[in-house]
Design an enzyme around this catalytic site. Structure first.
Site, mmCIF file in Angstrom:
data_model
loop_
_atom_site.group_PDB
_atom_site.id
_atom_site.type_symbol
_atom_site.label_atom_id
_atom_site.label_comp_id
_atom_site.label_asym_id
_atom_site.label_seq_id
_atom_site.Cartn_x
_atom_site.Cartn_y
_atom_site.Cartn_z
ATOM 1 N N HIS A 1 3.749 -2.287 3.144
ATOM 2 C CA HIS A 1 3.827 -0.970 2.506
ATOM 3 C C HIS A 1 5.130 -0.869 1.726
ATOM 4 C CE1 HIS A 1 0.979 -0.478 5.853
ATOM 5 N NE2 HIS A 1 0.402 0.436 5.091
ATOM 6 N N ASP B 1 0.806 -1.220 0.000
ATOM 7 C CA ASP B 1 0.000 0.000 0.000
ATOM 8 C C ASP B 1 0.841 1.274 0.000
ATOM 9 O OD1 ASP B 1 -1.951 -1.902 0.421
ATOM 10 O OD2 ASP B 1 -2.797 -0.953 2.203
ATOM 11 N N ASP B 2 0.169 2.349 -0.378
ATOM 12 C CA ASP B 2 0.612 3.742 -0.187
ATOM 13 C C ASP B 2 1.584 4.260 -1.238
ATOM 14 O OD1 ASP B 2 -0.932 3.465 2.033
ATOM 15 O OD2 ASP B 2 0.615 3.959 3.493
HETATM 16 NI NI NI Z 1 -2.441 3.101 3.654
#
Ligand code: NI
Length: 339
Positions: free
Chosen positions: A246, A100-101
């Site tokens: 992440h 993610d991100d």
């Molecule tokens: Ni996030």
């Protein structure tokens, strides 16, 4: 005059209709074929073997005069409705790695190289504002055959902003992804895993986004420690799990070679969210079993499989550790598998 016009109209309509009908079939058949080898490779532990198979397939195809019948029915990806995925009920030790991100030019390309080396396909839940800043990195992710999902534009808690704001977050992110990859995302990882059923339904219906959370959370955003990331993933992983990580943290990326090699050594295989949805065997009777007691105890053996309790999922996904921790605590309690 009039009947003639009608006949022409029908002929034109038929021709157009046929064209419309055939064209998507061809397109979808091609898309499926394109997906096939990628899926095979992604779940393979032996990329060289997969390439060899691909070469044979190409040779066979070149010899064939007429189009050969499809060897196997393509996997059908039909996500469950009104449902939040955290894990899958699959035969075999398949798991889905999710990141993610990003995309982040400092860390994502390094992760892509680590995945490529091992023939692993993952799913990247990207932020629209990061896509806008680093479209070339998103293109790299897409070109390497990974799946791309939406993680909103600016990482707000979707349950705490207006519906208009949610729509802007998701609409703009899907559009930004489409501009770079030519495909709109099918999955949403809501920031902090925060979702409620009414919002989820709206998002599914209006944006075609199925909500995907996780079963394994190494809290990599909090610890920023490769050893801890490794230990947590290895301790929590089970077949069918969705693993949250992440790709924006160097410590997470640095943990991945060892994590992935040990998972491979333990017999785990990897697929995208779509790969695992296509393999998901969750029978509909499980939904019946979840209904109030109907006096049919024979459903008991079909009890839903929950590889992980909700504790991991109840924590924020942590991309923004600085953002109010009280926000997560204010969330309604998230009973296992409710959303
Ligand atoms: Ni996030």
């Amino acid at each position: 005059m009039k009947p003639l016009l009608i006949v022409s109209g029908i002929l034109v309509a038929s021709a157009v209709g046929a064209g419309v009908a055939i064209s998507p079939m061809l397109t979808s058949a091609k898309a499926v074929r394109d997906d096939g080898p990628a899926t095979t490779q992604s779940i393979s532990q032996n990329p060289q073997g997969a390439q060899a198979k691909g070469a044979q397939g190409n040779a066979a195809h070149a010899e064939a005069v007429a189009p050969a019948p499809a060897p196997a029915p393509p996997p059908v990806v039909t996500p469950r409705k009104n449902y939040t995925y955290k894990s899958f009920n699959v035969d075999g030790n398949y798991i889905a790695m999710t990141f993610d991100d990003g995309p982040n030019p400092e860390t994502t390309p390094q992760l892509l190289a680590i995945l490529k080396e091992r023939g692993i396909k993952a799913t990247f839940f990207v932020l629209g504002n990061m896509v806008a800043k680093h479209p070339e990195v998103l293109k790299m992710i897409a070109d390497e055959g990974h799946e791309i999902g939406s993680h909103s534009w600016s990482h707000p808690q979707l349950t705490r902003i207006s519906q208009a704001a949610v729509e802007k977050e998701l609409g703009n992110t899907s559009e930004a992804i489409f501009q770079v990859t030519g495909k709109r995302p099918m999955y949403l990882r809501p920031p902090y895993g925060s979702m409620k059923p009414s919002l989820r339904t709206m998002i599914e219906e209006k944006y075609g986004l199925t909500t995907v959370n996780w079963a394994v959370d190494p809290n990599d955003w909090k610890f920023r420690d490769s050893q801890k990331v490794h230990d947590a993933i290895m301790a929590q992983v089970t077949p069918g799990a969705i693993v949250l990580a992440h790709d924006i943290y160097p410590t997470t990326v640095a943990a991945m070679p060892r994590v992935l090699d040990e998972l491979i050594a333990k017999g785990y295989k990897f697929g995208t969210i779509s790969d695992l949805i296509a393999m998901d065997k969750t029978p509909k009777v499980q939904l019946l079993a979840a209904l109030p007691n109907t006096g049919k105890p024979q459903q008991a053996q079909q009890k839903p499989q929950k590889p992980k309790p909700a504790t991991a999922s109840a924590k924020p996904d942590g991309a923004k550790p600085a953002s109010k921790p009280a926000a997560g605590a204010a969330q309604p309690p998230r009973a296992g598998g409710v959303y």
